[in-house]
Design a protein around this motif. Structure first.
Motif, PDB file in Angstrom:
ATOM      1  N   PHE A 193       0.829  -1.202   0.000  1.00 56.97           N
ATOM      2  CA  PHE A 193       0.000   0.000   0.000  1.00 56.97           C
ATOM      3  C   PHE A 193       0.866   1.255   0.000  1.00 56.97           C
ATOM      4  N   SER A 194       1.901   1.270   0.832  1.00 58.96           N
ATOM      5  CA  SER A 194       2.804   2.430   0.892  1.00 58.96           C
ATOM      6  C   SER A 194       3.535   2.625  -0.425  1.00 58.96           C
ATOM      7  N   ARG A 195       3.951   1.520  -1.071  1.00 55.20           N
ATOM      8  CA  ARG A 195       4.648   1.633  -2.364  1.00 55.20           C
ATOM      9  C   ARG A 195       3.727   2.220  -3.424  1.00 55.20           C
ATOM     10  N   ILE A 196       2.451   1.823  -3.401  1.00 50.74           N
ATOM     11  CA  ILE A 196       1.503   2.352  -4.383  1.00 50.74           C
ATOM     12  C   ILE A 196       1.301   3.851  -4.172  1.00 50.74           C
ATOM     13  N   LEU A 197       1.145   4.276  -2.926  1.00 52.60           N
ATOM     14  CA  LEU A 197       1.000   5.707  -2.651  1.00 52.60           C
ATOM     15  C   LEU A 197       2.232   6.473  -3.104  1.00 52.60           C
ATOM     16  N   ALA A 198       3.413   5.901  -2.846  1.00 57.73           N
ATOM     17  CA  ALA A 198       4.656   6.559  -3.254  1.00 57.73           C
ATOM     18  C   ALA A 198       4.747   6.650  -4.770  1.00 57.73           C
ATOM     19  N   ASP A 199       4.319   5.599  -5.471  1.00 55.41           N
ATOM     20  CA  ASP A 199       4.352   5.592  -6.936  1.00 55.41           C
ATOM     21  C   ASP A 199       3.393   6.639  -7.502  1.00 55.41           C
ATOM     22  N   LEU A 200       2.189   6.724  -6.952  1.00 57.32           N
ATOM     23  CA  LEU A 200       1.225   7.723  -7.427  1.00 57.32           C
ATOM     24  C   LEU A 200       1.728   9.133  -7.150  1.00 57.32           C
ATOM     25  N   SER A 201       2.406   9.298  -6.018  1.00 61.03           N
ATOM     26  CA  SER A 201       2.983  10.605  -5.688  1.00 61.03           C
ATOM     27  C   SER A 201       4.117  10.956  -6.637  1.00 61.03           C
ATOM     28  N   ALA A 202       4.963   9.962  -6.960  1.00 59.88           N
ATOM     29  CA  ALA A 202       6.094  10.195  -7.867  1.00 59.88           C
ATOM     30  C   ALA A 202       5.623  10.580  -9.262  1.00 59.88           C
ATOM     31  N   HIS A 203       4.453  10.103  -9.649  1.00 57.81           N
ATOM     32  CA  HIS A 203       3.898  10.443 -10.962  1.00 57.81           C
ATOM     33  C   HIS A 203       3.122  11.766 -10.937  1.00 57.81           C
ATOM     34  N   GLY A 204       3.143  12.448  -9.798  1.00 53.30           N
ATOM     35  CA  GLY A 204       2.475  13.750  -9.708  1.00 53.30           C
ATOM     36  C   GLY A 204       0.965  13.669  -9.675  1.00 53.30           C
ATOM     37  N   ILE A 206      -0.906  12.433  -6.826  1.00 52.90           N
ATOM     38  CA  ILE A 206      -1.381  12.739  -5.483  1.00 52.90           C
ATOM     39  C   ILE A 206      -0.225  13.311  -4.666  1.00 52.90           C
ATOM     40  N   GLY A 207      -0.561  13.919  -3.568  1.00 53.84           N
ATOM     41  CA  GLY A 207       0.422  14.323  -2.568  1.00 53.84           C
ATOM     42  C   GLY A 207       0.098  13.599  -1.276  1.00 53.84           C
ATOM     43  N   VAL A 208       1.101  13.112  -0.577  1.00 56.27           N
ATOM     44  CA  VAL A 208       0.876  12.340   0.643  1.00 56.27           C
ATOM     45  C   VAL A 208       1.711  12.904   1.776  1.00 56.27           C
ATOM     46  N   GLN A 209       1.056  13.162   2.891  1.00 54.29           N
ATOM     47  CA  GLN A 209       1.747  13.584   4.103  1.00 54.29           C
ATOM     48  C   GLN A 209       1.062  12.903   5.279  1.00 54.29           C
ATOM     49  N   GLY A 210       1.694  11.851   5.784  1.00 55.67           N
ATOM     50  CA  GLY A 210       1.070  11.073   6.840  1.00 55.67           C
ATOM     51  C   GLY A 210      -0.189  10.420   6.322  1.00 55.67           C
ATOM     52  N   ARG A 211      -1.302  10.667   7.024  1.00 58.21           N
ATOM     53  CA  ARG A 211      -2.589  10.124   6.594  1.00 58.21           C
ATOM     54  C   ARG A 211      -3.377  11.089   5.715  1.00 58.21           C
ATOM     55  N   ASN A 212      -2.759  12.221   5.347  1.00 62.61           N
ATOM     56  CA  ASN A 212      -3.414  13.212   4.497  1.00 62.61           C
ATOM     57  C   ASN A 212      -3.006  13.014   3.041  1.00 62.61           C
ATOM     58  N   VAL A 213      -4.017  12.958   2.171  1.00 59.61           N
ATOM     59  CA  VAL A 213      -3.786  12.749   0.741  1.00 59.61           C
ATOM     60  C   VAL A 213      -4.446  13.880  -0.035  1.00 59.61           C
ATOM     61  N   THR A 214      -3.700  14.495  -0.947  1.00 61.56           N
ATOM     62  CA  THR A 214      -4.234  15.547  -1.814  1.00 61.56           C
ATOM     63  C   THR A 214      -4.331  15.016  -3.239  1.00 61.56           C
ATOM     64  N   ILE A 215      -5.483  15.199  -3.863  1.00 61.88           N
ATOM     65  CA  ILE A 215      -5.668  14.793  -5.252  1.00 61.88           C
ATOM     66  C   ILE A 215      -5.077  15.892  -6.143  1.00 61.88           C
ATOM     67  N   VAL A 216      -3.914  15.644  -6.718  1.00 61.68           N
ATOM     68  CA  VAL A 216      -3.209  16.638  -7.535  1.00 61.68           C
ATOM     69  C   VAL A 216      -3.697  16.615  -8.974  1.00 61.68           C
ATOM     70  N   ASP A 217      -3.941  15.405  -9.518  1.00 60.18           N
ATOM     71  CA  ASP A 217      -4.334  15.276 -10.913  1.00 60.18           C
ATOM     72  C   ASP A 217      -5.397  14.191 -11.004  1.00 60.18           C
ATOM     73  N   ILE A 218      -6.674  14.581 -10.877  1.00 59.06           N
ATOM     74  CA  ILE A 218      -7.739  13.586 -10.821  1.00 59.06           C
ATOM     75  C   ILE A 218      -7.938  12.878 -12.170  1.00 59.06           C
ATOM     76  N   ASP A 219      -7.778  13.631 -13.269  1.00 59.51           N
ATOM     77  CA  ASP A 219      -7.915  12.992 -14.585  1.00 59.51           C
ATOM     78  C   ASP A 219      -6.783  11.987 -14.801  1.00 59.51           C
ATOM     79  N   GLY A 220      -5.596  12.360 -14.358  1.00 60.10           N
ATOM     80  CA  GLY A 220      -4.466  11.451 -14.484  1.00 60.10           C
ATOM     81  C   GLY A 220      -4.654  10.201 -13.633  1.00 60.10           C
ATOM     82  N   LEU A 221      -5.246  10.356 -12.443  1.00 57.41           N
ATOM     83  CA  LEU A 221      -5.525   9.210 -11.578  1.00 57.41           C
ATOM     84  C   LEU A 221      -6.463   8.237 -12.270  1.00 57.41           C
ATOM     85  N   ARG A 222      -7.522   8.783 -12.845  1.00 52.91           N
ATOM     86  CA  ARG A 222      -8.510   7.920 -13.521  1.00 52.91           C
ATOM     87  C   ARG A 222      -7.886   7.216 -14.709  1.00 52.91           C
ATOM     88  N   GLU A 223      -7.052   7.935 -15.459  1.00 50.98           N
ATOM     89  CA  GLU A 223      -6.372   7.323 -16.596  1.00 50.98           C
ATOM     90  C   GLU A 223      -5.399   6.257 -16.123  1.00 50.98           C
TER      91      GLU A 223
END
Length: 226
Positions: A193-204, A206-223
């Motif tokens: 789970f942590s690796r997946i969050l890190a991978d999504l963050s590395a691709h720009g 989402i942003g992750v800080q502790g248990r807080n997640v920011t949706i940076v690129d929602i269209d990119g997430l869906r794609e």
């Protein structure tokens, strides 16, 4: 844990299961209920315990979990305020097949099976609502099974992040429970789970800080989820 005084009838009337009942019918159901204050980490019931009714969560959060072969646990469902658990086994008159543990200080309302059966005998519409609730629970479990069988871990994580209505660009989410609990709910190890969050963050995405997640690129997430 400090107790909070409240009227069971007032809370029951807010739930879809009971909202069509008359005050007299609510009084009859309330007569078969009891409050239970549980502290974080407290076990509500364990696998094999006798099921004498079902629970409603007034505030707090409860996890339903099953043991697995290596001694760990698999979280089956997370139950929050306004939701119930234990109805199916109540009707089957079988022992619990999972355990229930409070993830936060919680207030539960326990409704005895006798009160439910009497309510069904009085009002067929109440029986239909009980069946509808059980059907929704079954549909949710089937969707979970389908997700595990057909989706990758990344797809499951993205689906979890975007599950709430109204999630859009720049939305800020706070995981309601620890990452380990979310991972188990998604049938992932905490490390995966942590690796997946890190991978999504590395691709720009989402942003992750502790248990807080920011949706940076929602269209990119869906794609990215395909």
């Amino acid at each position: 844990m400090e107790k909070t005084r409240f009227s069971p009838q007032t809370f029951l009337a807010r739930l879809p299961l009971f909202d069509a009942m008359s005050p007299e019918e609510l009084d009859a159901i309330a007569a078969g209920t009891s409050e239970r204050h549980v502290a974080r980490g407290e076990i509500i019931f364990q696998r094999g315990d006798t099921c004498k009714g079902f629970h409603l969560v007034i505030f707090g959060q409860v996890k339903l979990a099953a043991g697995v072969a290596n001694g760990a646990e698999k979280i089956i469902e997370l139950i929050g305020p306004g939701h119930s658990f234990g109805e199916a086994l109540m009707f089957m008159e079988k022992p619990y097949i999972v355990s229930a543990t409070a993830l936060a200080d919680s207030l539960l309302l326990h409704v005895t099976k006798e009160a439910v059966f009497e309510g069904i005998a009085r009002d067929p519409a109440f029986a239909r609502k009980m069946l509808a609730g059980l059907s929704r629970r079954m549909h949710g479990l089937i969707c979970d099974l389908e997700s595990v069988a057909l989706q990758s871990g990344t797809q499951r994580v993205i689906g979890y992040l975007l599950q709430e209505e109204g999630i859009g660009q720049g939305a800020q989410l706070t995981l309601p429970v620890s990452k380990a609990v979310v991972a188990s709910r998604l049938n992932l190890t905490p490390e995966h789970f942590s690796r997946i969050l890190a991978d999504l963050s590395a691709h720009g995405l989402i942003g992750v800080q502790g248990r807080n997640v920011t949706i940076v690129d929602i269209d990119g997430l869906r794609e990215y989820a395909g």
